[in-house]
Scaffold this motif. Structure first.
Motif, PDB file in Angstrom:
ATOM      1  N   VAL A 105       0.834  -1.201   0.000  1.00  0.00           N
ATOM      2  CA  VAL A 105       0.000   0.000   0.000  1.00  0.00           C
ATOM      3  C   VAL A 105       0.871   1.255   0.000  1.00  0.00           C
ATOM      4  N   LEU A 132      -9.183  -6.795   1.982  1.00  0.00           N
ATOM      5  CA  LEU A 132     -10.281  -5.830   2.033  1.00  0.00           C
ATOM      6  C   LEU A 132     -10.027  -4.766   3.091  1.00  0.00           C
ATOM      7  N   ASP A 133      -9.500  -5.169   4.241  1.00  0.00           N
ATOM      8  CA  ASP A 133      -9.193  -4.207   5.303  1.00  0.00           C
ATOM      9  C   ASP A 133      -8.166  -3.179   4.837  1.00  0.00           C
ATOM     10  N   GLY A 135      -7.950  -2.166   1.826  1.00  0.00           N
ATOM     11  CA  GLY A 135      -8.474  -1.462   0.666  1.00  0.00           C
ATOM     12  C   GLY A 135      -7.725  -1.810  -0.608  1.00  0.00           C
ATOM     13  N   PHE A 136      -7.240  -3.061  -0.685  1.00  0.00           N
ATOM     14  CA  PHE A 136      -6.363  -3.449  -1.785  1.00  0.00           C
ATOM     15  C   PHE A 136      -6.965  -4.554  -2.638  1.00  0.00           C
ATOM     16  N   GLU A 157     -14.229 -14.078  -1.060  1.00  0.00           N
ATOM     17  CA  GLU A 157     -14.330 -12.725  -1.615  1.00  0.00           C
ATOM     18  C   GLU A 157     -14.301 -12.807  -3.141  1.00  0.00           C
TER      19      GLU A 157
END
Length: 254
Positions: A105, A132-133, A135-136, A157
């Motif tokens: 990130v 997901l946590d 944001g990737f 997912e």
């Protein structure tokens, strides 16, 4: 090569030719070398933490011994994962999946997460939830040689891209990729030589192709000629220089 060359460079295990594989030092080296994507091997610890490790045991790449799945995270974190490669990397630790994602990130580089072994839906969710946590989700591809694991990732997912890693010939490969609704397939480099029409057949079926474990210019040339979508290599610095000799490979540290 033209500076408009579209194939992506994937730093295998970060940059296994430049630093101890699957350590933060290797992922940083892969980024600095100009990799578009950082490949990381993932395994589960005894206490259900996801860590960066290729082998089933820690024997070859740390100063410890034993199976990753038999060790808890605290035990793994106490191991030296750098000295085996070069004394200057002494003290490098086995990173967690969260730490790898954090680096990706910050460095704004995509990730190819290779899940080793067979993962259940609950286990695969440990990987996808972290994605997901962070944001990737749109920047991560989950890879495995086990179709059941890829199904587990999709169940956990559906938005995470998936890729089948292939080490041996499979006459039903294209149909298998379509049935699994995969985004890409990752055949080993030798299969590209043995089956020159494989890339075209996968592309015709709407499946992208990542040329896996290509570390020789002759194989890079072959992959380029076959129009693969990405080249996975231990030495992204050398590959980047080969692809774009007029562009410096090294990124400056932030």
């Amino acid at each position: 090569m033209s500076s408009t060359f579209r194939q992506r460079v994937v730093g295998r295990r970060g940059a296994a030719a430049l630093a101890p594989e699957n350590t933060l030092a290797a992922f940083e080296a892969g980024y600095r070398a100009g990799a578009d994507v950082l490949h990381v091997d993932l395994r589960l610890t005894a206490d259900w933490h996801v860590v960066a490790m290729h082998d089933e045991t820690v024997d070859a790449t740390t100063d410890g011994d034993g199976r990753v799945g038999d060790l808890d995270l605290a035990s793994l974190r106490g191991l030296d994962a750098g000295s085996w490669f070069d004394p200057r990397f002494a003290g490098e630790r086995v990173p967690t999946w969260d730490e790898v994602l954090e680096l990706a990130v910050v460095r704004d580089v995509d990730v190819l997460a290779h899940l080793h072994g067979s993962w259940s839906g609950l286990e695969a969710a440990l990987v996808t939830d972290a994605v997901l946590d962070a944001g990737f989700g749109a920047r991560t591809t989950a890879a495995s040689s086990d179709p059941g694991t890829l199904d587990a990732v999709a169940a956990a997912e559906p938005g995470v891209r998936r890729s089948l890693v292939l080490h041996r010939s499979d006459p039903d490969l294209v149909a298998r990729c379509v049935d699994l609704a995969l985004d890409t397939c990752s055949p080993h480099g030798r299969l590209l030589i043995q089956q020159p029409g494989l890339v075209a057949r996968l592309h015709d079926a709407g499946v992208g192709v990542l040329g896996w474990a290509l570390d020789d210019p002759a194989l890079w040339r072959r992959a380029v000629d076959l129009d693969v979508d990405a080249i996975v290599t231990d030495d992204p610095e050398r590959l980047r220089a080969w692809l774009r000799p007029e562009v410096p490979a090294q990124r400056r540290a932030a």
